[in-house]
Design a protein around this motif. Structure first.
Motif, PDB file in Angstrom:
ATOM      1  N   GLY A 216       0.827  -1.203   0.000  1.00  0.00           N
ATOM      2  CA  GLY A 216       0.000   0.000   0.000  1.00  0.00           C
ATOM      3  C   GLY A 216       0.858   1.247   0.000  1.00  0.00           C
ATOM      4  O   GLY A 216       2.081   1.184  -0.163  1.00  0.00           O
ATOM      5  N   GLY A 217       0.196   2.384   0.136  1.00  0.00           N
ATOM      6  CA  GLY A 217       0.922   3.641   0.230  1.00  0.00           C
ATOM      7  C   GLY A 217       1.579   4.061  -1.064  1.00  0.00           C
ATOM      8  O   GLY A 217       2.434   4.933  -1.089  1.00  0.00           O
ATOM      9  N   LEU A 218       1.175   3.414  -2.169  1.00  0.00           N
ATOM     10  CA  LEU A 218       1.730   3.796  -3.487  1.00  0.00           C
ATOM     11  C   LEU A 218       0.575   4.171  -4.406  1.00  0.00           C
ATOM     12  O   LEU A 218      -0.585   4.044  -4.042  1.00  0.00           O
ATOM     13  CB  LEU A 218       2.554   2.633  -4.055  1.00  0.00           C
ATOM     14  N   ALA A 219       0.944   4.647  -5.601  1.00  0.00           N
ATOM     15  CA  ALA A 219      -0.074   5.187  -6.530  1.00  0.00           C
ATOM     16  C   ALA A 219      -0.844   6.303  -5.831  1.00  0.00           C
ATOM     17  O   ALA A 219      -2.061   6.396  -5.911  1.00  0.00           O
ATOM     18  CB  ALA A 219      -1.020   4.086  -7.014  1.00  0.00           C
ATOM     19  N   MET A 270      -9.004   2.726 -13.157  1.00  0.00           N
ATOM     20  CA  MET A 270      -8.615   3.315 -14.450  1.00  0.00           C
ATOM     21  C   MET A 270      -9.495   2.844 -15.620  1.00  0.00           C
ATOM     22  O   MET A 270     -10.091   3.663 -16.319  1.00  0.00           O
ATOM     23  CB  MET A 270      -7.144   3.011 -14.721  1.00  0.00           C
TER      24      MET A 270
HETATM   25  O1  LIG Z   1      -2.227   2.013   1.228  1.00  0.00           O
HETATM   26  C1  LIG Z   1      -3.385   1.654   0.892  1.00  0.00           C
HETATM   27  N1  LIG Z   1      -4.170   1.000   1.785  1.00  0.00           N
HETATM   28  C2  LIG Z   1      -5.419   0.649   1.482  1.00  0.00           C
HETATM   29  N2  LIG Z   1      -5.977   0.888   0.242  1.00  0.00           N
HETATM   30  C3  LIG Z   1      -5.265   1.572  -0.693  1.00  0.00           C
HETATM   31  C4  LIG Z   1      -5.855   1.882  -1.929  1.00  0.00           C
HETATM   32  C5  LIG Z   1      -5.107   2.594  -2.859  1.00  0.00           C
HETATM   33  N3  LIG Z   1      -5.413   3.105  -4.100  1.00  0.00           N
HETATM   34  C6  LIG Z   1      -4.296   3.759  -4.499  1.00  0.00           C
HETATM   35  N4  LIG Z   1      -4.188   4.451  -5.645  1.00  0.00           N
HETATM   36  C7  LIG Z   1      -5.342   4.662  -6.495  1.00  0.00           C
HETATM   37  C8  LIG Z   1      -4.846   5.403  -7.703  1.00  0.00           C
HETATM   38  N5  LIG Z   1      -5.968   5.588  -8.611  1.00  0.00           N
HETATM   39  C9  LIG Z   1      -5.435   5.626  -9.995  1.00  0.00           C
HETATM   40  C10 LIG Z   1      -6.551   5.858 -11.000  1.00  0.00           C
HETATM   41  C11 LIG Z   1      -7.317   7.123 -10.665  1.00  0.00           C
HETATM   42  C12 LIG Z   1      -7.813   7.111  -9.227  1.00  0.00           C
HETATM   43  C13 LIG Z   1      -6.702   6.835  -8.255  1.00  0.00           C
HETATM   44  N6  LIG Z   1      -3.285   3.680  -3.635  1.00  0.00           N
HETATM   45  C14 LIG Z   1      -3.768   2.981  -2.578  1.00  0.00           C
HETATM   46  C15 LIG Z   1      -3.173   2.657  -1.350  1.00  0.00           C
HETATM   47  C16 LIG Z   1      -3.932   1.965  -0.412  1.00  0.00           C
END
Ligand SMILES: O=c1nc[nH]c2cc3[nH]c(NCCN4CCCCC4)nc3cc12
Length: 373
Positions: A216-219, A270
């Motif tokens: 987690g913690g990425l993107a 996405m």
């Molecule tokens: O660290 C996380 N713990 C629980 N759930 C998560 C969900 C996550 N979703 C993302 N990124 C979502 C990126 N997304 C890309 C397309 C557009 C909307 C956002 N990082 C995350 C980290 C976590």
């Protein structure tokens, strides 16, 4: 199907892994992409279409479902699988991430998170134990620990504090989950963009002997290179015989490169969200169908595809539908995008089995770069 949760590693090609996760509700072929069904629906799709495209598992969100229709209500209605008519595995995120990104967060401390609903402003408290209880009421097959995901860039002390608390919450979630043979609770590695914290988090979580591990913690706004570095840093500290799930990722390019670094499972809005906004993912790269150049282009998105949305409809028609804000536009582009993502995953799995994953990456990226005549 087995009555237990079993990850089987079938083949490797470098760090890339081909496997299966066997569960009572079905088998998950990995590397796997999980379509996001946030409030019990993969938006603009019928779930039998989602299944026909090759999805073995979908994702639901604890935060949304606890607010509406409510966890106890879903349980009274027979559980999520019954309610939405998806008999196969469901993974649920634990809610922490959505609380941070969607709600009016009121408080976050050792006990859990207190927040105001983005739906009706009502006040809610979610502890690690309550998150696991909610996921149990939903009937989730793979449940995620409650964690704290820090947005990047962030101060190292802040990242360390959140990582350490997330680990303590993992211990509490493990205790609350107990022993459920046909289900799994995954830990979530935190540590931001700091290698030493990532290693500490992965080692500590591995010590809990969980059935699977998420990164987690990425993107969360970091460059792709940072995300890939953190995957390289984390995977060596996770058990090879357990599945690895990279949360919230990603674009087709993100997925190709993350599989090459040892990731087995993915989820991302996405393909569905961008489909509703007129963006098509294809073998030839991305096509923004809203662009005027498509207004009289009678070609389909991909005449080689087995998906009717990709093969049977002209770009001109899709352009018209999206420009007219017609529901069918989002439906057809979502269908195309999920078809492309599942075909990509099938190609990835086959290439790893054949020991030619590096070639597959190169061929796929070349086709994107070439675009089309
Ligand atoms: O660290 C996380 N713990 C629980 N759930 C998560 C969900 C996550 N979703 C993302 N990124 C979502 C990126 N997304 C890309 C397309 C557009 C909307 C956002 N990082 C995350 C980290 C976590």
């Amino acid at each position: 199907m087995t009555e237990t949760f079993q990850f089987n590693l079938l083949a490797t090609d470098g760090k890339a892994r081909r496997g299966t996760v066997s569960m009572p509700r079905g088998e998950i072929r990995t590397p796997a992409f999980m379509p996001v069904g946030t409030v019990g629906t993969v938006k603009a799709m019928y779930l039998d279409q989602v299944r026909d495209l090759g999805a073995d598992i979908i994702l639901g969100n604890t935060y949304h479902l606890m607010l509406r229709p409510g966890a106890e209500r879903v349980a009274r209605l027979g559980g999520l699988h019954e309610l939405i008519r998806w008999p196969y595995p469901i993974l649920t995120d634990s809610g922490g991430f959505q609380v941070m990104s969607l709600s009016g967060l009121r408080k976050l401390d050792e006990k859990g998170v207190t927040f105001k609903s983005h739906v009706d402003g009502s006040l809610h408290h979610m502890s690690p134990e309550r998150s696991i209880e909610i996921q149990g009421l939903l009937g989730s097959d793979i449940q995620m620990q409650l964690d704290e995901c820090v947005r990047l860039p962030a101060e190292p002390k802040e990242i360390e504090r959140a990582m350490e608390m997330s680990f303590r919450w993992a211990e509490r979630c493990k205790a609350a989950f107990g022993d459920q043979p046909g289900k799994a609770m995954f830990g979530i590695v935190q540590g931001g963009d700091i290698p030493s914290l990532r290693e500490r988090s992965a080692e500590a979580l591995s010590g809990l002997g969980l059935k699977g591990y998420a990164i987690g913690g990425l993107a969360v706004g970091e460059p792709q290179a940072v995300m890939l570095d953190m995957i390289d840093t984390t995977c060596p500290h996770l058990p090879t015989e357990k599945p690895r799930y990279l949360m919230g990722v990603g674009t087709p390019d993100d997925i190709l490169k993350s599989v090459a670094r040892g990731i087995d499972m993915f989820d991302c809005v996405m393909p569905t969200r961008s489909g509703r906004h007129g963006l098509a993912f294809t073998r030839h790269g991305r096509i923004n169908i809203r662009n005027a150049r498509h207004a009289e282009d009678m070609r389909p998105l991909d005449d080689q595809s087995s998906c009717p949305a990709s093969r049977d409809y002209s770009r001109a028609y899709l352009h018209h539908l999206v420009r007219s804000n017609e529901s069918l536009g989002g439906m057809l582009l979502t269908w195309n995008n999920l078809s492309y993502y599942q075909d990509l995953m099938a190609g990835i799995r086959r290439a790893i089995e054949q020991g030619r994953y590096a070639d597959f990456i190169a061929e796929t990226q070349d086709a994107w770069a070439r675009g089309e005549a």
